[in-house]
Design an enzyme around this catalytic site. Structure first.
Site, short mmCIF file in Angstrom:
data_model
loop_
_atom_site.label_atom_id
_atom_site.label_comp_id
_atom_site.label_asym_id
_atom_site.label_seq_id
_atom_site.Cartn_x
_atom_site.Cartn_y
_atom_site.Cartn_z
N TRP B 317 0.84 -1.20 0.00
CA TRP B 317 0.00 0.00 0.00
C TRP B 317 0.88 1.25 0.00
O TRP B 317 0.57 2.24 -0.67
CB TRP B 317 -0.90 0.00 1.25
CG TRP B 317 -1.81 1.19 1.31
CD1 TRP B 317 -3.05 1.30 0.78
CD2 TRP B 317 -1.53 2.46 1.94
NE1 TRP B 317 -3.57 2.55 1.03
CE2 TRP B 317 -2.67 3.28 1.74
CE3 TRP B 317 -0.45 2.97 2.65
CZ2 TRP B 317 -2.74 4.58 2.23
CZ3 TRP B 317 -0.53 4.27 3.14
CH2 TRP B 317 -1.66 5.06 2.92
N HIS B 318 1.99 1.18 0.75
CA HIS B 318 2.83 2.36 0.86
C HIS B 318 3.59 2.69 -0.43
O HIS B 318 3.92 3.84 -0.67
CB HIS B 318 3.82 2.21 2.02
CG HIS B 318 3.20 2.53 3.34
ND1 HIS B 318 2.59 1.59 4.12
CD2 HIS B 318 3.07 3.70 4.00
CE1 HIS B 318 2.12 2.17 5.22
NE2 HIS B 318 2.39 3.45 5.17
N GLY B 319 3.89 1.67 -1.21
CA GLY B 319 4.60 1.98 -2.44
C GLY B 319 4.86 0.76 -3.28
O GLY B 319 4.97 -0.35 -2.76
#
Lengths: 343, 454
Positions: B317-319
């Protein structure tokens, strides 16, 4: 209470509408709102002693009989000059490098008179502008109709372009807000306090500027720090790159001569640090301007040099808190140009 | 538009406030806030508003349909809606990563150069939260399209959260609170606290940590160590600063958002850390992934597996990058280890537990921040090269001292609640001092918030 509330909303929306208009800052100049009046580097650093109150006064106009048409490809140094500054000019047209890089443009030439293209460039932009692959951007298409001179071929904005122009450019809004709300004396004093606090406590000034205490001047960091590939006066310049720049200029000359220009003349305006402090912080000036000027005959174009002259008057040619020349520097350059353009 | 930009602070926000309290009636207030939110969003990439509006329309209609469907059809349709939302996110955020990796094993997938719409991960997760709650019959499908649009678009939290739940925020849009000076004071305090954290802490520390993380092979061991410590506080100040500003802005408009951070660097275990860090995302994963997978109900192995799924998803989700996946993996591993081996030691040796938790968190941040896996490895190599000539960084000794003081003061002030006590003592004076300190110490030239990229 509700009336005050209503009026505040209307006023704020009015201001908001103005700050969203690109170029609003420029249109406010006649009303005394000028972001650059105290110097563009002062505007970064806000150090009081570098407030440059000596306003740039336009050099006196020169009027003599018209002998030739003059086209200038230039930047902020030469943008404010007009026809009357140049001796013997009938038709005059100016094209900014930045506009030329962004949009296509045409050039209409009057073949009954000699046409001269004066290509002026600030030293910090030479390596960007004249690299061989950059040159095609700056070549005007020939045109045989309309008024003599350059003409930008503006593309009509489509819907996304329109949205982007008026809504999505934070830098436009920020600049306009600065001009509208924070260019008054009180705001400047507050900014100067902060700048002084940061200098005295953290030893830091704005990253865009560098102090040259000896002459009480600010230099643009881009021109003093060798890590900046294109603009630094202290970035090494190899012979291969020099050859490439000369070749780029030769291409430019060839193109304009082919479309009917009689004479193409280059004039480079040295970075302040190159003439005021060529050994700034123990670094060695890369001699970009004199090296190119020496080889100008290889390009097929002429050259108007002020490097040597500016070397004599040094800091007297430039503004203290600005990247540009002052009236003395500008007049010096104009005199040289008018002596050379003797048709 | 950034909360600390002149455009927002001096024009957009005052106009929003005045308009919100000037207008009478719920519909007018909602309409004004929705239009203002659209305007806010369009300040970055105007055209992307249409993607967001498309997503809103799809989820709004999807929820209405979902409510009418029977059990099996309902589940299938929820799956379809989730897929569409995730597909939108994946096409912008993950496509290049997928193509890059598949191309390594012989595929020849094209890559695109689309710019990720700001806050897309947040919008998608907030929309999914709504769909799942409707599916679970915990919240009725919204009939008012304007209210639902505002739920997704509400400008204080639209670009970087907190990721809200319909239960918390939609009822607040039914009737906005009237102006209240006490609440407004709290809103100003929250905003200023966030602003200070962003410009006077995060952006100051970034001036040291960024060059080290950008050139890990040139930095010396001492510099890497300091950059690791500074980055730990930079990311906290950056994200919690943004969240506090969002909370303050929403609060001033009479809307209470969920708290996103609760002193994470005081946590004495990784489990505790994740109950305090980015709470809106951790609880999202807990409620919609971990618990549906079985949570901790089916023994150690299954619970460990569930935890690992959650943290790998959190990393993704973060990257879109292996470093983020590794970051999630390390946190997952840390938690599994903690649950299995250290459960009985949690309540004793608090100081030791605090130290090992924060050290683990700090080490994991290296993978989060490093641009590539190779850079992360190089940072670890450089960490032990103490005799290497240091990287040239424009950062004075006074700035290092300032950074270190900040690093010590943040956990202390959170532990003893100094700021809160000072605010209660004399709120206007404290806000005034905070404003002056923010102005003098703040770096207002830096660009965006770190979490905007997600």
């Amino acid at each position: 209470m509700r009336i005050i509330q209503f009026l505040s909303i209307v006023i704020l929306i009015g201001i908001y509408a103005v700050i969203k208009i690109p170029g609003a800052v420029l249109s406010l100049k006649p009303y005394g709102i000028d972001l650059y009046s105290l110097g563009d580097l002062y505007r970064y650093a806000y150090l009081r002693e570098y407030r440059d109150t000596t306003q740039f006064v336009k050099a006196p106009s020169v009027r003599v009989k018209n002998h030739f048409n003059l086209f200038v490809l230039g930047d902020s140094f030469t943008a404010s000059f007009h026809k009357d500054h140049y001796r013997g000019v009938k038709a005059y047209s100016f094209m900014n490098w930045n506009q030329a890089a962004e949009q296509q443009f045409t050039l209409n030439i009057d073949t009954t008179m000699p046409s001269v293209l004066l290509v002026t460039c600030a030293e910090k932009n030479i390596r960007l502008r004249f690299a061989r692959n950059q040159i095609p951007m700056y070549l005007a298409r020939p045109e045989s109709v309309g008024n003599v001179g350059f003409k930008l071929l503006e593309k009509p904005l489509n819907f996304p372009g329109y949205l982007k122009k008026y809504l999505g450019r934070a830098e436009v809004s920020d600049q306009n807000i600065q001009a509208l709300l924070f260019e008054n004396e009180l705001a400047l004093r507050i900014k100067e306090t902060k700048a002084e606090f940061n200098r005295s406590v953290f030893g830091k000034i704005a990253p865009e500027a560098e102090i040259y205490a000896e002459k009480n001047m600010l230099f643009q960091k881009l021109t003093t720090d060798p890590k900046y590939i294109y603009m630094s006066s202290f970035r090494e310049l190899g012979i291969e790159e020099e050859n490439e720049l000369i070749a780029g200029m030769a291409n430019l000359v060839k193109h304009y001569k082919n479309i009917g220009i009689d004479s193409v003349i280059f004039s480079f305006i040295p970075n302040p640090v190159s003439v005021v402090a060529p050994n700034f912080k123990g670094r060695a000036y890369n001699m970009l301007v004199p090296r190119l000027e020496r080889r100008m005959n290889e390009t097929g174009g002429g050259c108007i040099s002020v490097y040597g002259d500016f070397g004599l008057i040094r800091e007297k040619a430039y503004r203290r808190g600005d990247t540009h020349w002052n009236t003395a520097g500008a007049s010096f350059w104009l005199t040289r140009v008018n002596q050379s353009l003797d048709y | 538009m950034l909360f600390h930009s002149a455009e927002f602070f001096f024009l957009f926000f005052p106009i929003s406030l005045l308009l919100h309290y000037f207008l009478k009636g719920n519909f007018a207030q909602m309409l004004a806030l929705t239009l203002l939110s659209a305007w806010f969003y369009m300040a970055a990439f105007p055209l992307y508003i249409f993607i967001l509006l498309g997503l809103i329309a799809f989820d709004f209609l999807g929820a209405l349909l979902l409510e009418r469907l029977t059990r099996t059809g309902r589940k299938l349709f929820l799956g379809f809606c989730v897929l569409v939302n995730i597909a939108l996110l994946a096409s912008f955020k993950y496509w290049n990563f997928i193509a890059e990796n598949l191309n390594l094993v012989g595929a020849s997938l094209p890559k695109h150069e689309w710019i990720l719409p700001v806050g897309l991960s947040f919008h998608v997760f907030q929309s999914l939260s709504y769909l799942i709650e409707v599916h679970r019959n915990k919240w009725p499908a919204e009939r008012n399209v304007l209210r639902y649009t505002l739920y997704v678009l509400f400008f204080p939290q639209m670009v970087a959260g907190p990721i809200e739940r319909p239960q918390n925020i939609l009822p607040q849009f039914n009737k906005f609170q009237a102006f209240n000076l006490e609440k407004f004071k709290t809103a100003i305090y929250l905003f200023l606290k966030g602003l200070f954290m962003k410009v006077a802490v995060a952006d100051r520390l970034a001036a040291f940590s960024d060059p080290v993380f950008n050139d890990p092979d040139l930095a010396s061991g001492q510099q890497v160590l300091l950059a690791m410590v500074f980055f730990m506080f930079q990311i906290y100040a950056d994200f919690s600063g943004y969240s506090n500003m969002a909370l303050g802005i929403a609060h001033s408009l009479g809307v209470k958002l969920m708290i996103n951070f609760k002193q994470p660097y005081l946590a004495c275990s990784l489990g505790d850390f994740w109950r305090r860090w980015h709470i809106s995302l951790s609880t999202w994963f807990r409620d919609y992934v971990y618990i549906p997978l079985g949570g901790s109900r089916h023994g150690f192995v299954r619970s460990g597996f569930n935890l690992m799924v959650v943290f790998l998803l959190s990393g993704i989700w973060h990257g879109a990058g292996w470093t983020f996946i590794l970051w999630g993996f390390l946190h997952g591993m840390g938690l599994i280890f903690e649950n299995y081996f250290l459960q009985h030691w949690q309540k004793e040796f608090r100081m030791l537990n605090w130290l090992r938790t924060q050290l683990w968190v700090m080490l994991c941040w290296i993978f989060f921040r490093a641009s590539t896996f190779q850079d992360a490895v190089q940072l670890f190599i450089s960490l032990f090269q103490w005799h290497k000539p240091p990287l040239l960084i424009d950062f004075s000794i006074t700035e290092i001292m300032y950074g270190l003081i900040i690093v010590i003061l943040i956990p202390l002030s959170e532990y003893f609640r100094w700021q809160h006590k000072l605010f209660l003592k004399n709120s206007w004076l404290f806000c005034g001092l905070l404003l002056v300190a923010t102005y003098l110490l703040g770096n207002f030239k830096s660009s965006s918030f770190l979490y905007f990229q997600f």
